[in-house]
Design a protein around this motif. Structure first.
Motif, PDB file in Angstrom:
ATOM      1  N   ARG A   1       8.101   0.595  -6.865  1.00  0.00           N
ATOM      2  CA  ARG A   1       7.429   1.724  -7.505  1.00  0.00           C
ATOM      3  C   ARG A   1       5.921   1.571  -7.379  1.00  0.00           C
ATOM      4  NH1 ARG A   1       7.191   3.500 -13.817  1.00  0.00           N
ATOM      5  NH2 ARG A   1       5.601   1.873 -13.781  1.00  0.00           N
ATOM      6  N   CYS A   2       5.281   2.672  -7.016  1.00  0.00           N
ATOM      7  CA  CYS A   2       3.828   2.685  -6.931  1.00  0.00           C
ATOM      8  C   CYS A   2       3.237   2.530  -8.329  1.00  0.00           C
ATOM      9  CB  CYS A   2       3.365   3.997  -6.306  1.00  0.00           C
ATOM     10  SG  CYS A   2       1.569   4.154  -6.281  1.00  0.00           S
ATOM     11  N   CYS A   3       2.113   1.824  -8.406  1.00  0.00           N
ATOM     12  CA  CYS A   3       1.475   1.564  -9.698  1.00  0.00           C
ATOM     13  C   CYS A   3       0.584   2.717 -10.156  1.00  0.00           C
ATOM     14  CB  CYS A   3       0.638   0.289  -9.605  1.00  0.00           C
ATOM     15  SG  CYS A   3       1.618  -1.141  -9.170  1.00  0.00           S
ATOM     16  N   SER A   4       0.416   3.734  -9.330  1.00  0.00           N
ATOM     17  CA  SER A   4      -0.437   4.857  -9.707  1.00  0.00           C
ATOM     18  C   SER A   4       0.347   5.853 -10.567  1.00  0.00           C
ATOM     19  CB  SER A   4      -0.960   5.547  -8.442  1.00  0.00           C
ATOM     20  OG  SER A   4      -1.915   6.519  -8.790  1.00  0.00           O
ATOM     21  N   VAL A   5      -0.335   6.853 -11.077  1.00  0.00           N
ATOM     22  CA  VAL A   5       0.317   7.831 -11.955  1.00  0.00           C
ATOM     23  C   VAL A   5       1.415   8.608 -11.234  1.00  0.00           C
ATOM     24  CG1 VAL A   5      -1.554   8.120 -13.605  1.00  0.00           C
ATOM     25  CG2 VAL A   5      -1.570   9.454 -11.511  1.00  0.00           C
ATOM     26  N   GLY A   6       1.330   8.722  -9.897  1.00  0.00           N
ATOM     27  CA  GLY A   6       2.370   9.424  -9.138  1.00  0.00           C
ATOM     28  C   GLY A   6       3.691   8.688  -9.166  1.00  0.00           C
ATOM     29  N   HIS A   7       3.647   7.362  -9.340  1.00  0.00           N
ATOM     30  CA  HIS A   7       4.835   6.510  -9.441  1.00  0.00           C
ATOM     31  C   HIS A   7       5.883   6.804  -8.371  1.00  0.00           C
ATOM     32  CE1 HIS A   7       3.509   4.376 -12.888  1.00  0.00           C
ATOM     33  NE2 HIS A   7       3.662   5.359 -13.757  1.00  0.00           N
ATOM     34  N   SER A   8       5.431   6.971  -7.130  1.00  0.00           N
ATOM     35  CA  SER A   8       6.411   7.124  -6.055  1.00  0.00           C
ATOM     36  C   SER A   8       7.363   5.938  -6.048  1.00  0.00           C
ATOM     37  CB  SER A   8       5.710   7.205  -4.690  1.00  0.00           C
ATOM     38  OG  SER A   8       5.037   8.418  -4.543  1.00  0.00           O
ATOM     39  N   LYS A   9       8.614   6.216  -5.712  1.00  0.00           N
ATOM     40  CA  LYS A   9       9.615   5.153  -5.621  1.00  0.00           C
ATOM     41  C   LYS A   9      10.146   5.060  -4.202  1.00  0.00           C
ATOM     42  CE  LYS A   9      11.249   4.839 -10.371  1.00  0.00           C
ATOM     43  NZ  LYS A   9      12.417   4.933 -11.280  1.00  0.00           N
TER      44      LYS A   9
ATOM     45  N   GLY B   1       8.516  11.077  -5.623  1.00  0.00           N
ATOM     46  CA  GLY B   1       7.071  10.978  -5.808  1.00  0.00           C
ATOM     47  C   GLY B   1       6.294  11.813  -4.819  1.00  0.00           C
ATOM     48  N   PRO B   2       4.983  11.861  -5.026  1.00  0.00           N
ATOM     49  CA  PRO B   2       4.128  12.703  -4.189  1.00  0.00           C
ATOM     50  C   PRO B   2       3.846  12.075  -2.820  1.00  0.00           C
ATOM     51  CG  PRO B   2       2.803  11.516  -5.763  1.00  0.00           C
ATOM     52  CD  PRO B   2       4.233  11.184  -6.081  1.00  0.00           C
ATOM     53  N   GLY B   3       3.328  12.892  -1.937  1.00  0.00           N
ATOM     54  CA  GLY B   3       2.897  12.406  -0.639  1.00  0.00           C
ATOM     55  C   GLY B   3       4.036  12.230   0.340  1.00  0.00           C
TER      56      GLY B   3
ATOM     57  N   SER C   1       0.840  -1.192   0.000  1.00  0.00           N
ATOM     58  CA  SER C   1       0.000   0.000   0.000  1.00  0.00           C
ATOM     59  C   SER C   1       0.876   1.244   0.000  1.00  0.00           C
ATOM     60  CB  SER C   1      -0.896  -0.020   1.244  1.00  0.00           C
ATOM     61  OG  SER C   1      -1.707   1.109   1.296  1.00  0.00           O
ATOM     62  N   CYS C   2       0.808   2.005  -1.065  1.00  0.00           N
ATOM     63  CA  CYS C   2       1.586   3.247  -1.163  1.00  0.00           C
ATOM     64  C   CYS C   2       1.061   4.254  -0.134  1.00  0.00           C
ATOM     65  CB  CYS C   2       1.440   3.823  -2.573  1.00  0.00           C
ATOM     66  SG  CYS C   2       2.223   5.442  -2.792  1.00  0.00           S
ATOM     67  N   PRO C   3       1.951   4.928   0.603  1.00  0.00           N
ATOM     68  CA  PRO C   3       1.482   5.877   1.618  1.00  0.00           C
ATOM     69  C   PRO C   3       0.808   7.117   1.020  1.00  0.00           C
ATOM     70  CG  PRO C   3       3.866   5.926   1.449  1.00  0.00           C
ATOM     71  CD  PRO C   3       3.399   4.784   0.594  1.00  0.00           C
ATOM     72  N   HIS C   4       0.951   7.335  -0.274  1.00  0.00           N
ATOM     73  CA  HIS C   4       0.304   8.505  -0.890  1.00  0.00           C
ATOM     74  C   HIS C   4      -1.191   8.267  -1.077  1.00  0.00           C
ATOM     75  CE1 HIS C   4      -0.707  11.033  -4.576  1.00  0.00           C
ATOM     76  NE2 HIS C   4      -0.589  11.878  -3.569  1.00  0.00           N
ATOM     77  N   GLY C   5      -1.551   7.233  -1.806  1.00  0.00           N
ATOM     78  CA  GLY C   5      -2.965   7.020  -2.121  1.00  0.00           C
ATOM     79  C   GLY C   5      -3.393   5.576  -2.036  1.00  0.00           C
ATOM     80  N   LYS C   6      -2.589   4.760  -1.330  1.00  0.00           N
ATOM     81  CA  LYS C   6      -2.950   3.357  -1.042  1.00  0.00           C
ATOM     82  C   LYS C   6      -2.931   2.429  -2.252  1.00  0.00           C
ATOM     83  CE  LYS C   6      -3.893   4.738   3.168  1.00  0.00           C
ATOM     84  NZ  LYS C   6      -2.739   4.974   3.969  1.00  0.00           N
ATOM     85  N   ARG C   7      -2.337   2.854  -3.360  1.00  0.00           N
ATOM     86  CA  ARG C   7      -2.224   1.948  -4.509  1.00  0.00           C
ATOM     87  C   ARG C   7      -1.165   0.897  -4.223  1.00  0.00           C
ATOM     88  NH1 ARG C   7      -5.874   2.669  -8.937  1.00  0.00           N
ATOM     89  NH2 ARG C   7      -6.580   4.811  -8.826  1.00  0.00           N
ATOM     90  N   LYS C   8      -1.205  -0.174  -5.000  1.00  0.00           N
ATOM     91  CA  LYS C   8      -0.228  -1.245  -4.808  1.00  0.00           C
ATOM     92  C   LYS C   8       1.129  -0.841  -5.395  1.00  0.00           C
ATOM     93  CE  LYS C   8      -3.538  -5.028  -4.685  1.00  0.00           C
ATOM     94  NZ  LYS C   8      -4.762  -4.267  -4.975  1.00  0.00           N
TER      95      LYS C   8
HETATM   96  S1  FES Z   1      -0.793   6.341  -4.693  1.00  0.00           S
HETATM   97 FE1  FES Z   1       1.299   5.999  -4.883  1.00  0.00          FE
HETATM   98  S2  FES Z   1       2.097   7.807  -5.735  1.00  0.00           S
HETATM   99 FE2  FES Z   1      -0.013   8.200  -5.451  1.00  0.00          FE
END
Ligand code: FES
Length: 134
Positions: free
Chosen positions: A94-102, A112-114, A76-83
């Motif tokens: 790497r987050c699977c969302s468009v933010g692609h936090s690493k 990345g964001p958040g 769970s990505c801490p930004h938006g909970k994506r995998k």
């Molecule tokens: S949910 Fe992961 S970068 Fe936004």
């Protein structure tokens, strides 16, 4: 430039890592046991699966690094909970969302964001199983 398919997958938060069939793992007393000999994805370096269901509060990502370690993270990505997915060849997640936090393999955010980091879980090998402590 990302492909249209890649962009679409990012918008929907679709990862490359696939869920592991529930008959190959179990949960007991706060620990997950994965039957390594039945999981071809984890028999190869840079292979990954995620675990979902069976009473888990959150999905768990399990993968084998290119230098042959098993690692597990709350998926769970801490930004938006994506995998999240491991990125072969880069030693990052790497987050699977468009933010692609690493994130690094300690769970620390690299870009990345958040705010926040990933939650890493302890792993051990026992009788041929991978044991993840939640
Ligand atoms: S949910 Fe992961 S970068 Fe936004």
């Amino acid at each position: 430039m990302p492909s249209l398919t890649g962009l679409f997958k990012s918008i929907l938060g679709i990862c490359e890592t696939k869920p592991l069939s529930p008959d190959m793992w179990s949960v007991e007393d706060g620990k997950v046991r994965v039957k390594l000999d039945q999981v071809p994805e984890l028999s190869q370096k840079a292979g990954a699966v995620y675990l979902k269901g069976q009473g888990l509060d959150k999905p768990v990502l399990v993968f084998r690094t290119e230098d042959d370690q098993y690692l597990a993270f709350v998926n769970s990505c801490p930004h938006g909970k994506r995998k999240i997915d491991p990125v072969p060849g880069e030693s990052v997640l790497r987050c699977c969302s468009v933010g692609h936090s690493k994130f690094d393999y300690e769970g620390n955010k690299l870009s990345g964001p958040g705010k926040g980091s990933l939650t890493r879980c302890a792993v051990d090998l026992s009788d041929g199983d991978l044991v993840v402590t939640l």
